[in-house]
Write an enzyme that holds these catalytic residues in place. Structure first.
Site, mmCIF file in Angstrom:
data_model
loop_
_atom_site.group_PDB
_atom_site.id
_atom_site.type_symbol
_atom_site.label_atom_id
_atom_site.label_comp_id
_atom_site.label_asym_id
_atom_site.label_seq_id
_atom_site.Cartn_x
_atom_site.Cartn_y
_atom_site.Cartn_z
ATOM 1 N N CYS A 2 40.047 0.059 46.577
ATOM 2 C CA CYS A 2 40.395 1.214 46.969
ATOM 3 C C CYS A 2 39.189 2.302 47.399
ATOM 4 O O CYS A 2 38.159 1.989 46.569
ATOM 5 C CB CYS A 2 41.418 1.924 46.205
ATOM 6 S SG CYS A 2 42.820 0.719 45.627
ATOM 7 N N ARG A 27 36.572 -0.824 53.091
ATOM 8 C CA ARG A 27 36.971 -1.367 51.653
ATOM 9 C C ARG A 27 38.199 -1.866 51.699
ATOM 10 O O ARG A 27 38.682 -2.751 50.912
ATOM 11 C CB ARG A 27 36.744 -0.259 50.686
ATOM 12 C CG ARG A 27 35.587 0.313 50.239
ATOM 13 C CD ARG A 27 35.521 1.641 49.700
ATOM 14 N NE ARG A 27 35.853 1.017 48.347
ATOM 15 C CZ ARG A 27 34.752 0.676 47.264
ATOM 16 N NH1 ARG A 27 33.329 0.688 47.630
ATOM 17 N NH2 ARG A 27 34.983 0.503 46.142
ATOM 18 N N TRP A 74 44.559 -0.067 48.300
ATOM 19 C CA TRP A 74 45.053 -1.536 48.496
ATOM 20 C C TRP A 74 45.954 -1.811 47.356
ATOM 21 O O TRP A 74 45.631 -1.922 46.368
ATOM 22 C CB TRP A 74 43.629 -2.232 48.615
ATOM 23 C CG TRP A 74 43.750 -3.470 49.370
ATOM 24 C CD1 TRP A 74 43.164 -4.709 48.909
ATOM 25 C CD2 TRP A 74 43.974 -3.647 50.628
ATOM 26 N NE1 TRP A 74 43.325 -5.795 49.777
ATOM 27 C CE2 TRP A 74 43.913 -5.198 50.952
ATOM 28 C CE3 TRP A 74 44.494 -2.868 51.754
ATOM 29 C CZ2 TRP A 74 44.209 -5.710 52.065
ATOM 30 C CZ3 TRP A 74 45.040 -3.438 52.958
ATOM 31 C CH2 TRP A 74 44.624 -4.892 53.103
ATOM 32 N N ASN A 98 41.096 4.032 41.216
ATOM 33 C CA ASN A 98 40.712 2.580 41.575
ATOM 34 C C ASN A 98 40.659 1.942 40.375
ATOM 35 O O ASN A 98 40.244 2.250 39.278
ATOM 36 C CB ASN A 98 39.390 2.451 42.327
ATOM 37 C CG ASN A 98 39.315 3.110 43.625
ATOM 38 O OD1 ASN A 98 40.410 3.565 44.052
ATOM 39 N ND2 ASN A 98 38.095 3.305 44.004
ATOM 40 N N GLY A 99 41.272 0.723 40.296
ATOM 41 C CA GLY A 99 41.346 -0.207 39.167
ATOM 42 C C GLY A 99 42.634 -0.442 38.687
ATOM 43 O O GLY A 99 43.586 -0.409 39.502
ATOM 44 N N GLU A 482 30.233 -21.758 53.468
ATOM 45 C CA GLU A 482 30.216 -20.404 54.060
ATOM 46 C C GLU A 482 30.896 -20.142 55.254
ATOM 47 O O GLU A 482 31.612 -19.388 55.505
ATOM 48 C CB GLU A 482 28.670 -20.032 53.988
ATOM 49 C CG GLU A 482 28.684 -18.307 54.437
ATOM 50 C CD GLU A 482 29.472 -17.274 53.511
ATOM 51 O OE1 GLU A 482 29.472 -16.196 54.103
ATOM 52 O OE2 GLU A 482 29.811 -17.742 52.470
ATOM 53 N N LYS A 486 33.912 -17.821 56.291
ATOM 54 C CA LYS A 486 34.170 -16.740 57.275
ATOM 55 C C LYS A 486 35.133 -16.893 58.113
ATOM 56 O O LYS A 486 35.806 -15.978 58.680
ATOM 57 C CB LYS A 486 32.596 -16.764 58.155
ATOM 58 C CG LYS A 486 31.276 -16.318 57.172
ATOM 59 C CD LYS A 486 31.318 -14.967 57.304
ATOM 60 C CE LYS A 486 31.404 -14.256 55.736
ATOM 61 N NZ LYS A 486 31.606 -14.794 54.709
ATOM 62 N N GLU A 489 38.393 -16.089 56.570
ATOM 63 C CA GLU A 489 38.433 -14.708 56.309
ATOM 64 C C GLU A 489 39.092 -13.798 57.261
ATOM 65 O O GLU A 489 39.840 -12.760 57.281
ATOM 66 C CB GLU A 489 37.110 -14.247 55.830
ATOM 67 C CG GLU A 489 36.845 -14.513 54.347
ATOM 68 C CD GLU A 489 35.423 -13.847 53.970
ATOM 69 O OE1 GLU A 489 35.444 -13.333 52.776
ATOM 70 O OE2 GLU A 489 34.559 -13.773 54.797
ATOM 71 N N HIS A 505 36.594 -39.387 50.966
ATOM 72 C CA HIS A 505 37.263 -39.036 50.003
ATOM 73 C C HIS A 505 38.375 -38.021 50.028
ATOM 74 O O HIS A 505 38.734 -37.438 48.937
ATOM 75 C CB HIS A 505 36.418 -38.534 48.795
ATOM 76 C CG HIS A 505 35.168 -39.627 48.388
ATOM 77 N ND1 HIS A 505 35.353 -40.680 47.657
ATOM 78 C CD2 HIS A 505 34.188 -39.724 48.954
ATOM 79 C CE1 HIS A 505 34.437 -41.664 47.516
ATOM 80 N NE2 HIS A 505 33.354 -41.049 48.125
ATOM 81 N N LYS A 606 36.209 -5.033 50.461
ATOM 82 C CA LYS A 606 34.837 -5.177 50.403
ATOM 83 C C LYS A 606 34.321 -5.582 49.209
ATOM 84 O O LYS A 606 33.627 -6.302 49.019
ATOM 85 C CB LYS A 606 34.094 -4.203 51.298
ATOM 86 C CG LYS A 606 32.542 -4.267 51.504
ATOM 87 C CD LYS A 606 32.119 -5.657 52.257
ATOM 88 C CE LYS A 606 30.843 -5.607 52.431
ATOM 89 N NZ LYS A 606 30.457 -6.805 53.113
#
Length: 611
Positions: A2, A27, A74, A98-99, A482, A486, A489, A505, A606
């Site tokens: 947040c 964020r 958020w 926040n938290g 990665e 990407k 996401e 496999h 973020k």
């Protein structure tokens, strides 16, 4: 996660708060609000959805006052709604938080038995109730906040205002980022620097347990023991323009194109070519301590974990030290073996990633030496570390990390050279060759970026796919991981990254004519070029579509792949930096063509500042 913004001064606070919150949109959030005090009257405006909804309500309601706090939320507790949006209020107190309050259920039950009525489903509202109760006992606002946080178990960045004390903001933090912005006749608080860059370049990074009192005339900070302290003021070199899109459609696109500059900035002033060595400012690990190391443990999450896997190959190859790469989110929840001859390296773009920070502290408490690889000086991780290696990427606003990843790879490569020189596993001549090779990387990235049009054509062909598979061998394995991350996401397409040797496999069962397979296949001995060609043939035999990332002079793979994207040939350990760029562009263009919100993908934040 947040975002928090607070202002106290001589200007109307509401427009400043909304403007600051806009700078924190990256964020991630699902609702927003502001609380403004005017002559002992608290005015609160909140709205779900995008900030334009809050901005419209602020323009209609026109809350007046020169002291205020704002927040983008958020959801962690409670669905997105006006009631669950911050700021939360009770008894003339307004809070933004926040938290996570881990014991909020017990506290809520206790407060309800005392007659408190809660207006939201959130844990954060508990703070407003606790602080209001403390004010009723005669405490002033700072003391009330101190008493409230003493009852809370969890993490917080907290900013508080109250009708009974209308000229100041009180804020405090524990395991969640918070910065103070200093101005003339006005002062600020925020969860990140970009929120305030248009107003000030002078910042104080609050430390764990700090409590700050902000007035128009100044800022006073008290530590956990309630002793007044002086914290260093840092001058931020970023310009406000660096946190703007600069003509690009999205921040992510801008940040992909900033990578030649970001890599060059990470290298600048650190390479001692004549000596075959690397200089890091503030380096305090002596050659004796480095030679005594028996293991390095890299702690990271997400994209940073992928850079850690690449870093393992770099350090083991150049410095010949065993390296383990641990998911920081899992590290604390077993009984890890940590000794005084170990070095713990924490990797984080923000330096505030909750899981990584907690794992880093655990390793330190068990006796390991500590090094942080980070993009934000003054962050919690850099304060915890004995040694910090800054990546110098500049502000990264897009949620999907790009330039943070490539600069982490470069920072790890420089670290590997430095450790190799200290341990005698690299001669001066060998180190000079490695350092010379890395100076070519910014130009190679520029060359890859010139091929964006061809990447976009590939993206157009596969934007409708439901699944992707990414394959890489050796140093290309973390690149495959990665690339898949990407894509998933920001495009919301299911994607998996695998080591090429693992395809038979399990993943081979998924391959059919609908499955695009991205194969990272530069001609490198460590990549087992012949074997990766075998992977391509196996995909073709089952009807899969092959998108191959290959060296510029490769003529063979071009004849057996459906699409090729050519990149300059780099040395084996540096090839991941170059090979990552087309995968970033592929993910970006697929997501953009699908009409997605590239910079603010759903459900993501973020900076992950809660576990």
């Amino acid at each position: 996660m947040c975002g928090i913004v607070g202002y106290v001064g001589d200007k109307q606070s509401a427009p400043i708060l909304v403007s600051g919150l806009k700078k924190l949109e990256y964020r991630g959030y699902d609702s927003a609000g502001v609380a403004v005090i005017n002559r002992n009257v608290l005015n609160v405006v909140r709205a779900t959805g995008k900030l334009k909804n809050l901005e419209s309500r602020v323009q209609t309601d026109s809350p007046q006052g020169t002291v205020g706090i704002g927040h983008t939320r958020w959801a962690t507790h409670g669905r997105p709604s006006d009631e669950n949006a911050h700021p939360h209020t009770y008894g003339g107190v307004a809070v933004v938080h926040n938290g996570i309050i881990e014991n909020h259920l017990a506290l809520k039950d206790e407060l309800k038995r005392q007659g408190h009525v809660f207006a939201s489903e959130t844990d954060s509202e508990v703070f407003a109730h606790l602080i209001s109760d403390q004010l009723k006992t005669g405490k002033d606002l700072p003391a009330a906040v101190r008493a409230a946080i003493a009852r809370v178990k969890g993490t917080y960045a907290l900013a508080v205002v109250t009708e009974s004390d209308p000229t100041r903001i009180v804020c405090t933090k524990e395991s969640s980022p918070m910065v103070l912005g200093l101005g003339e006749g006005q002062n600020f608080v925020a969860s990140d620097v970009p929120a305030l860059l248009e107003h000030t370049r002078d910042f104080i990074y609050m430390e764990e347990g700090d409590l700050a009192i902000l007035t128009a005339g100044g800022v006073d900070i008290y530590n956990r023991a309630d002793q007044k302290v002086n914290r260093a003021t840092r001058r931020i070199d970023w310009t406000p323009m660096m946190a703007e899109k600069g003509g690009h459609k999205h921040f992510m696109h801008k940040e992909i194109h900033e990578q030649p500059r970001a890599v060059a900035d990470t290298l600048r002033g650190r390479m001692l070519l004549s000596e075959g060595d690397v200089h890091f400012e503030g380096w305090s690990l002596s050659p004796e301590r480095i030679n005594a190391l028996t293991k390095i443990t890299i702690l990271a999450c997400g994209t940073s974990w992928h850079s850690g896997i690449a870093g393992k190959a770099m350090i083991e190859s150049l410095a010949r030290i065993p390296v383990e790469v641990e998911l920081a989110s899992e590290f604390r929840y077993r009984d890890p073996i940590v000794e005084s001859t170990h070095l713990a390296i924490a990797i984080s773009q923000s330096g505030e990633t909750a899981d990584t920070l907690a794992a880093f502290k655990e390793a330190k408490a068990r006796g390991a030496s500590t090094l942080a690889l980070c993009n934000v000086i003054g962050s919690a991780m850099t304060r915890e570390a004995e040694v910090t290696v800054l990546t110098n990427a500049g502000p990264e606003i897009g949620v999907a990390s790009t330039k943070a990843f490539t600069t982490q790879l470069v920072g790890l490569y420089l670290l590997a050279v430095k450790l190799g020189r200290a341990r005698g596993t690299l001669s001066v001549k060998a180190a000079q060759e490695h350092l010379t090779s890395i100076t070519e990387i910014p130009k190679m990235i520029e060359d890859v970026l010139k091929c964006e049009a061809s990447v976009k054509r590939v993206a157009r062909d596969f934007m409708g796919a439901q699944d992707f598979l990414f394959l890489g061998r050796g140093p290309m394995h973390p690149v495959a991981l990665e690339g898949a991350l990407k894509l998933k996401e920001i495009s919301y397409i299911h994607a998996e990254g695998y080591a090429g040797g693992e395809m038979k496999h399990g993943p081979i069962a998924l391959i059919d004519e609908k499955m695009p397979v991205v194969v990272i296949a530069p001609k490198q001995p460590h990549v087992a070029y012949e074997k990766i060609i075998g992977n391509i043939e196996e995909v073709r035999a089952r009807g899969g579509k092959v998108i191959a990332i290959i060296d510029e002079d490769d003529t063979h793979v071009a004849t057996i792949a459906d699409h090729v994207i050519r990149i300059p040939a780099a040395t084996a350990l540096l090839a991941p930096v170059v090979a990552t760029i087309p995968l970033q562009l592929l993910a970006y263009h697929v997501a953009d063509l699908r009409g997605n919100d590239v910079d603010q993908p759903r459900n993501l934040a973020k900076s992950v500042t809660v576990e």
